[in-house]
Structure formats: C-alpha cells, structure tokens
Motif scaffolding. Structure first.
Motif, PDB file in Angstrom:
ATOM      1  N   ALA A   9       0.788  -0.934  -0.299  1.00 25.81           N
ATOM      2  CA  ALA A   9       0.571  -0.014   0.232  1.00 25.81           C
ATOM      3  C   ALA A   9       0.732   1.204   0.530  1.00 25.81           C
ATOM      4  O   ALA A   9       0.585   2.261  -0.986  1.00 25.81           O
ATOM      5  CB  ALA A   9      -0.546   0.091   0.968  1.00 25.81           C
ATOM      6  N   ALA A  66       1.414   4.490  -3.220  1.00 27.49           N
ATOM      7  CA  ALA A  66       1.122   5.824  -2.452  1.00 27.49           C
ATOM      8  C   ALA A  66       2.209   6.275  -3.707  1.00 27.49           C
ATOM      9  O   ALA A  66       1.721   7.732  -3.624  1.00 27.49           O
ATOM     10  CB  ALA A  66       0.525   6.086  -0.709  1.00 27.49           C
ATOM     11  N   PHE A 123      -7.255   8.645 -13.043  1.00 22.53           N
ATOM     12  CA  PHE A 123      -8.104   7.757 -13.701  1.00 22.53           C
ATOM     13  C   PHE A 123      -8.651   8.548 -15.019  1.00 22.53           C
ATOM     14  O   PHE A 123      -8.942   9.881 -14.542  1.00 22.53           O
ATOM     15  CB  PHE A 123      -9.082   7.090 -12.906  1.00 22.53           C
ATOM     16  CG  PHE A 123      -8.944   6.295 -12.037  1.00 22.53           C
ATOM     17  CD1 PHE A 123      -8.344   4.461 -12.311  1.00 22.53           C
ATOM     18  CD2 PHE A 123      -8.120   6.576 -10.206  1.00 22.53           C
ATOM     19  CE1 PHE A 123      -7.644   4.055 -11.341  1.00 22.53           C
ATOM     20  CE2 PHE A 123      -7.484   5.786  -9.930  1.00 22.53           C
ATOM     21  CZ  PHE A 123      -7.374   4.942 -10.051  1.00 22.53           C
ATOM     22  N   GLU A 168     -10.228   1.174  -6.645  1.00 26.68           N
ATOM     23  CA  GLU A 168      -9.118   1.601  -7.301  1.00 26.68           C
ATOM     24  C   GLU A 168      -8.227   2.802  -6.414  1.00 26.68           C
ATOM     25  O   GLU A 168      -7.480   2.986  -6.331  1.00 26.68           O
ATOM     26  CB  GLU A 168      -9.674   0.942  -8.644  1.00 26.68           C
ATOM     27  CG  GLU A 168      -9.702  -0.523  -8.996  1.00 26.68           C
ATOM     28  CD  GLU A 168      -9.619  -0.627 -10.802  1.00 26.68           C
ATOM     29  OE1 GLU A 168      -9.626   0.848 -11.666  1.00 26.68           O
ATOM     30  OE2 GLU A 168      -9.567  -1.929 -10.730  1.00 26.68           O
ATOM     31  N   ALA A 169      -9.542   3.580  -6.868  1.00 28.93           N
ATOM     32  CA  ALA A 169      -8.699   5.196  -6.287  1.00 28.93           C
ATOM     33  C   ALA A 169      -8.474   4.809  -4.883  1.00 28.93           C
ATOM     34  O   ALA A 169      -7.193   5.688  -4.582  1.00 28.93           O
ATOM     35  CB  ALA A 169      -9.797   6.096  -6.346  1.00 28.93           C
ATOM     36  N   ALA A 170      -8.707   4.469  -3.755  1.00 31.24           N
ATOM     37  CA  ALA A 170      -8.455   4.383  -2.521  1.00 31.24           C
ATOM     38  C   ALA A 170      -7.120   3.312  -2.569  1.00 31.24           C
ATOM     39  O   ALA A 170      -6.419   3.942  -1.854  1.00 31.24           O
ATOM     40  CB  ALA A 170      -9.045   3.403  -1.243  1.00 31.24           C
ATOM     41  N   LYS A 171      -6.952   2.389  -3.568  1.00 23.72           N
ATOM     42  CA  LYS A 171      -5.486   1.388  -3.069  1.00 23.72           C
ATOM     43  C   LYS A 171      -3.886   2.911  -3.859  1.00 23.72           C
ATOM     44  O   LYS A 171      -4.059   2.928  -3.228  1.00 23.72           O
ATOM     45  CB  LYS A 171      -5.562   0.832  -3.702  1.00 23.72           C
ATOM     46  CG  LYS A 171      -6.655  -0.844  -3.448  1.00 23.72           C
ATOM     47  CD  LYS A 171      -6.684  -1.996  -3.528  1.00 23.72           C
ATOM     48  CE  LYS A 171      -7.068  -2.965  -3.036  1.00 23.72           C
ATOM     49  NZ  LYS A 171      -7.064  -4.495  -3.150  1.00 23.72           N
ATOM     50  N   ALA A 172      -5.282   3.183  -5.505  1.00 18.69           N
ATOM     51  CA  ALA A 172      -4.438   4.054  -6.173  1.00 18.69           C
ATOM     52  C   ALA A 172      -3.709   4.785  -4.329  1.00 18.69           C
ATOM     53  O   ALA A 172      -2.075   5.852  -5.017  1.00 18.69           O
ATOM     54  CB  ALA A 172      -4.259   5.334  -6.793  1.00 18.69           C
ATOM     55  N   LEU A 173      -4.249   5.705  -3.590  1.00 18.22           N
ATOM     56  CA  LEU A 173      -3.733   6.721  -2.747  1.00 18.22           C
ATOM     57  C   LEU A 173      -3.456   5.820  -1.964  1.00 18.22           C
ATOM     58  O   LEU A 173      -2.538   6.960  -0.996  1.00 18.22           O
ATOM     59  CB  LEU A 173      -4.998   7.084  -1.995  1.00 18.22           C
ATOM     60  CG  LEU A 173      -5.554   8.286  -2.710  1.00 18.22           C
ATOM     61  CD1 LEU A 173      -6.643   8.902  -2.131  1.00 18.22           C
ATOM     62  CD2 LEU A 173      -5.535   9.351  -3.341  1.00 18.22           C
ATOM     63  N   GLY A 174      -2.819   4.445  -1.602  1.00 17.36           N
ATOM     64  CA  GLY A 174      -2.159   3.915  -0.551  1.00 17.36           C
ATOM     65  C   GLY A 174      -3.139   3.713   0.922  1.00 17.36           C
ATOM     66  O   GLY A 174      -2.441   2.942   1.709  1.00 17.36           O
ATOM     67  N   MET A 175      -4.470   3.757   0.514  1.00 20.46           N
ATOM     68  CA  MET A 175      -5.431   2.598   1.659  1.00 20.46           C
ATOM     69  C   MET A 175      -5.209   1.417   1.524  1.00 20.46           C
ATOM     70  O   MET A 175      -5.011   1.078  -0.020  1.00 20.46           O
ATOM     71  CB  MET A 175      -6.962   3.221   0.962  1.00 20.46           C
ATOM     72  CG  MET A 175      -6.621   4.360   1.753  1.00 20.46           C
ATOM     73  SD  MET A 175      -8.592   4.947   1.862  1.00 20.46           S
ATOM     74  CE  MET A 175      -8.581   6.382   1.478  1.00 20.46           C
ATOM     75  N   THR A 176      -4.947   0.797   2.864  1.00 19.62           N
ATOM     76  CA  THR A 176      -5.381  -0.450   2.574  1.00 19.62           C
ATOM     77  C   THR A 176      -6.951  -1.444   2.170  1.00 19.62           C
ATOM     78  O   THR A 176      -7.578  -0.552   2.057  1.00 19.62           O
ATOM     79  CB  THR A 176      -4.586  -1.245   3.626  1.00 19.62           C
ATOM     80  OG1 THR A 176      -5.933  -0.436   4.860  1.00 19.62           O
ATOM     81  CG2 THR A 176      -3.306  -1.078   4.719  1.00 19.62           C
ATOM     82  N   GLN A 218      -8.800  -0.043   5.307  1.00 19.21           N
ATOM     83  CA  GLN A 218      -9.436   1.514   4.909  1.00 19.21           C
ATOM     84  C   GLN A 218     -10.478   1.799   4.279  1.00 19.21           C
ATOM     85  O   GLN A 218     -11.481   2.148   4.473  1.00 19.21           O
ATOM     86  CB  GLN A 218      -7.577   1.933   4.398  1.00 19.21           C
ATOM     87  CG  GLN A 218      -6.937   1.949   6.443  1.00 19.21           C
ATOM     88  CD  GLN A 218      -6.064   2.984   6.065  1.00 19.21           C
ATOM     89  OE1 GLN A 218      -5.215   2.685   5.133  1.00 19.21           O
ATOM     90  NE2 GLN A 218      -5.317   3.006   7.019  1.00 19.21           N
ATOM     91  N   ILE A 264     -14.120   4.376   2.516  1.00 21.40           N
ATOM     92  CA  ILE A 264     -14.340   4.776   0.990  1.00 21.40           C
ATOM     93  C   ILE A 264     -15.997   3.570   0.801  1.00 21.40           C
ATOM     94  O   ILE A 264     -17.090   4.286   0.534  1.00 21.40           O
ATOM     95  CB  ILE A 264     -13.469   4.659   0.162  1.00 21.40           C
ATOM     96  CG1 ILE A 264     -11.962   5.618  -0.053  1.00 21.40           C
ATOM     97  CG2 ILE A 264     -13.844   4.838  -1.185  1.00 21.40           C
ATOM     98  CD1 ILE A 264     -12.338   6.533   0.563  1.00 21.40           C
TER      99      ILE A 264
END
Ligand SMILES: Nc1ncnc2c1ncn2[C@@H]1O[C@H](COP(=O)(O)OP(=O)(O)OP(=O)(O)O)[C@@H](O)[C@H]1O
Ligand SMILES: [Mg+2]
Lengths: 252, 231
Positions: A85, A89, A95, B135-143, B146, B151
């Motif tokens: 994760a 980041a 997107f 996907e957007a949440a994961k791209a921000l580094g969320m597990t 989270q 979300i």
C-alpha cells in the motif's frame, strides 16, 4: 537512477497475453507518453505499475527499489500488504473516469489520503489540500460535492488528490478522454504545469499536441509490446514501423 | 344486513390500570427485542457480508451456508430450537442443562435470523459500488480495510437504507413469533387479556404495531434523504 524500471513484464488475463515482455525505464522529470490502439495494454501497464493488477511475471523497480518480482503468477518477492500500500502511494494515479469519492467534498477528497494513510493531522492536511486546490485552480469549489462539478473540475480535483500523497511519479490513464472537448484544455494545462515543475509522469493519451509540447519521450504500444519509441517529434514525424504509421493515419 | 349490537364499538368494561400497564410493558419488550436484535444483527450481518465477499473460499463457503440455512427455515422454528432444543442438546453433550432466559433466547433467535437477511442486503450494497472507488482508494495507498471503512461502506448507506428499513419493520412485526417461547411481548399480552372474552384487545395490539411501524418508516425516510445529500 531511474524512477521506474521494468524488466520483461508479462501479463495474462486467462489465455489473453496482454503485456508481452515490457522493458521500460523512466528517468526523473521525464514525461513519458504512451500511445497505441485500443486493447494494446496501455491501461494494464499503468495498473500493473501500482499493483492494481498483478503482473504474471517480470520485475518492477520504483526509484531503484525492487517492489515487485513475480514468475508464473506467483510472488518471488514477498512483501506485506501494508508495504505494498505504501509503495502504491509513491505512484499517484489519475483515472479516465476521475473516480472521485462522491460522498466527500472536493476538499475532503484531497485530504483523505494523507489523513487516512499518513495519519496527518486534520488541520495540516486541510491547509495543504487548499493549497493544492489553489494550484489546480479550483479552490473556490472546495466545499462542493463531486456531483456538482464539471468533468474538467472533477479531474483537476483528482489530480490534486493524487498530489496530496506527494508521489514520486504521476500516472495518467487517458485523463482527458472522458471530457467534453471544451474542458480538455484546463486539465492539460494543469498537467503541463506539473511537468514544468519537474514531476516524473507517465501519460497514456491521444492528445498529440500535449505529447509533442510536453512529452520528453513517447512509446507506441501494440499487442502488449513496445513497438517503437523516441522523442514525440521523432515518432510522429518519422515513424519507422508500419503499425505505428497505420495508427497515426487512423487517428488523424 | 348484519346488525351490530349497540355496544360493539364500546369497551365491555374499562381497560384497567393493570391492563394498561401490561400493554405498556409488552410494547417495551417488543421495542427492546427489535432494537437489540437489529443492532446485534447489523454488526453480525456486516461481518457476514464482508466474509461473503472475501478472497477466502472457506469463509465464503461458511457464510453462504449460514445464509442458506437461516433464510431457508422458518424463524418460528429457529426460535423454538434456540429456546427448547439447544438446552437439551447441551444436556446430551455435556450432561448439564444450558439455562437461557426467554428474553435471551428471543434475542439470539431474532439476531441470528436477521443477520442472514442483513448480510445479503449489505453484500448487495457493497457490490453495487463502482469498482473504480476501490481502485482510487488503493492508488492513494489505502489498505483494503481502510478503503472499505472510509470509502466503500459509507457509500452503501443510501442504497442500503430502504431494504434495511424493510428488514427492520419485518423484525419488528416478527417479534410476535416469540409468543411460541412464552415471552410477554405485545402480542402475547393482548392474547392474555383477550382470553377473558374481550376481543377488542387484539385490535389495541394491532394499533400499537401500526404506530411503531409508521414512525419507523418516517424515520428511515428522513435518514435516506440525509444519506442522499451528496448526489
Ligand atoms: N480485468 C480484466 N480482465 C480480463 N481482461 C482484461 C482486463 N483488463 C483488461 N483486459 C484485456 O486486456 C487487453 C488490454 O486492455 P487495456 O485496457 O490495457 O488496453 P488499452 O490499451 O488501455 O485500451 P484502451 O485504449 O481501449 O483503453 C484487452 O484485450 C482487454 O480486454
Ligand atoms: Mg485504457
């Protein structure tokens, strides 16, 4: 030292061989544009870089660190999910369809990454989020929900949201192709600004004007392979491969 | 024409203070049963829903079976099993009776049942959220955790409230099935009083149920409007 390096990446969806041996190196402050016909694997390549898809085999280095190494769809390099994760980041992602969080205001969209992932104090995150919204020119919409924003505004918020995590690299997957033509310019403008600020970027786009003006390198993909690469000018004006020529003919 | 007796719409005798108190207590038991079972069912149902969409085949299998069993058998039988059969089963296995209070058994039975229905409601709600959100949440580094908590699940509220309200009202009414284990909830109270020949007590119970379901519907409507504010 390269920001992104991939070695012999392959990706299969079932029997569909979508990425077929991608070797790629992107250096700091480069703006790498990726073009190619639909289905050639451009999105899949970006998604593999930040773990939204897993590669079938190959290696990925981010900023010199080996972050992914797989063979036969199995991890050779084992990393715990928290680390994965964190690594994701480091790559900001924008997107095609924005994917803003609809239940959060523009400001909250930008704050939520740092607050949730980096445990940043709310006040600090908010201050930074406002500065970023200012940077993408939409701070006056900070308290609006995404449904109240135009596509161009939403995409700019999405860029700010990605930047809030202070990524080393920004990945853009056709950031303007879901936008009405008159809204494309404002998003490209923000991306230009970013590029001039020295951000390393990888941009899947069919905006040839942007590629020519801002891109430092361009790769042309077809059937999961990099068919041709060079400066955008070289590739546009003097494509070497038949497939590249055909493609440019078809989109012009 | 059937001619109604003159006193048809009158009480034969006034409702005594004792009877009024009985109704009040019965209503409170009904409300308590509903709220406690729904609250516990909410937590349990959400866990079931998350297990049902997890990557683990074992978890998915277990939760699928759970939902299959509890939705495929009558609630009344489930209540009977919890109150009458489980103590006997415990005795057969350990040699000791397991003492469960009537209220405890009722809550357990209702909770286990509603959790199965709520799990399916929550699962459908989660699956209805666009994949791009995760996907957007994961791209921000969320597990995953989270992303789910911050979300995905909050976005399901608006979609889940109408079927949840439906289930809430079903359970509110189905608390009357608890009559089989003898707990003095609203329906049983009315039956006891009516046993003296005053059939009108049943209609008092009906009016109270109707009142409770109506205010519940009203509250859920408000909640749904609030949850939709960002659309
Ligand atoms: N999740 C998936 N499951 C199965 N197949 C997929 C999946 N994602 C992509 N594909 C397939 O992989 C191939 C490459 O898709 P990809 O989206 O990477 O192409 P693209 O170059 O981005 O195309 P476009 O220009 O249309 O966006 C396509 O054949 C597509 O059908
Ligand atoms: Mg694509």
């Amino acid at each position: 030292m390269s920001m992104i390096k991939t070695e012999n990446i392959h990706k299969y969806f079932g029997k569909n061989h979508v990425l077929n041996g991608i070797d790629l190196e992107i250096f700091p402050s480069e703006v790498m544009c990726v073009v190619g016909p639909s289905g050639s694997g451009k999105s899949t390549l970006l998604r593999c870089l930040n773990h939204l898809e897993r590669i079938s085999s190959g290696k990925i280095y981010i900023d010199g660190v080996l972050v992914d190494h797989r063979e036969n769809d199995k991890d050779v390099l084992k990393t715990d999910p928290k680390k994965v994760a964190q690594m994701c980041a480091e790559l900001g992602m924008v997107f095609q369809r924005f994917n803003l969080f609809p239940h959060k205001t523009a400001l909250e969209n930008v704050m939520i990454g740092p607050v949730t992932v980096k445990k940043a104090p709310k006040a600090k995150a908010e201050e930074k989020a406002r500065a970023l919204l200012e940077k993408v020119g939409i701070v006056e919409k900070a308290d609006e929900y995404p449904s109240r924003l135009s596509g161009g505004q939403q995409q700019r918020v999405a860029i700010a949201r990605a930047l809030a995590m202070e990524p080393k690299i920004m990945l853009f997957d056709e950031p303007t192709s879901a936008l009405d033509p008159e809204l494309v310019g404002e998003v490209l403008e923000v991306m230009k600004q970013l590029a001039h600020g020295g951000m390393t970027m990888m941009v899947v786009t069919h905006e040839m004007g942007f590629a020519r003006e801002v891109g430092t390198r361009l790769i042309f993909m077809d059937e999961g392979k990099i068919v041709e690469q060079g400066t955008p000018r070289e590739v546009f004006e003097n494509p070497q491969q038949e497939r590249t020529k055909d493609f440019f003919r078809s989109i012009l | 024409m059937i001619k109604l007796p003159a006193d048809f719409f009158k009480w034969g005798e006034k409702m005594t203070a004792m009877q009024a108190k009985g109704f009040l207590d019965g209503t409170i038991v009904t409300i308590e049963l509903t709220l406690i079972s729904i609250a516990l069912g909410l937590i349990f149902g959400m866990l079931l829903a998350l297990a049902r969409i997890s990557k683990s085949k074992v978890l998915r299998g277990i939760t699928w079976t759970y939902v299959w069993v509890f939705r495929g058998t009558p609630l009344m039988l489930q209540l009977i099993i919890v109150y009458f059969a489980v103590p006997l089963m415990a005795n057969a296995i350990t040699g000791n009776y397991l003492n469960v209070s009537m209220f405890g058994a009722a809550v357990i039975g209702l909770t286990l049942n509603t959790a199965a229905y709520l799990a399916e409601i929550f699962r459908a709600g989660i699956l209805s959220i666009d994949k791009g959100q995760m996907e957007a949440a994961k791209a921000l580094g969320m597990t995953y955790r989270q992303a789910m908590l911050k979300i995905i699940i909050p976005q399901t509220y608006r979609r889940v409230i109408p079927p949840f309200a439906n289930e809430f009202i079903m359970i509110l009414k189905d608390t009357s099935l608890v009559i089989v284990i003898g707990l003095a909830e609203l329906t049983r109270v009315s039956k006891q009083f009516a046993a003296s020949g005053e059939w009108k007590f049943y209609f008092v119970a009906g009016a109270i149920y109707l009142f409770l379901t109506t205010i519940s519907t009203f509250i859920f409507d408000k909640m749904e409007k609030h949850a939709a504010r960002y659309e």
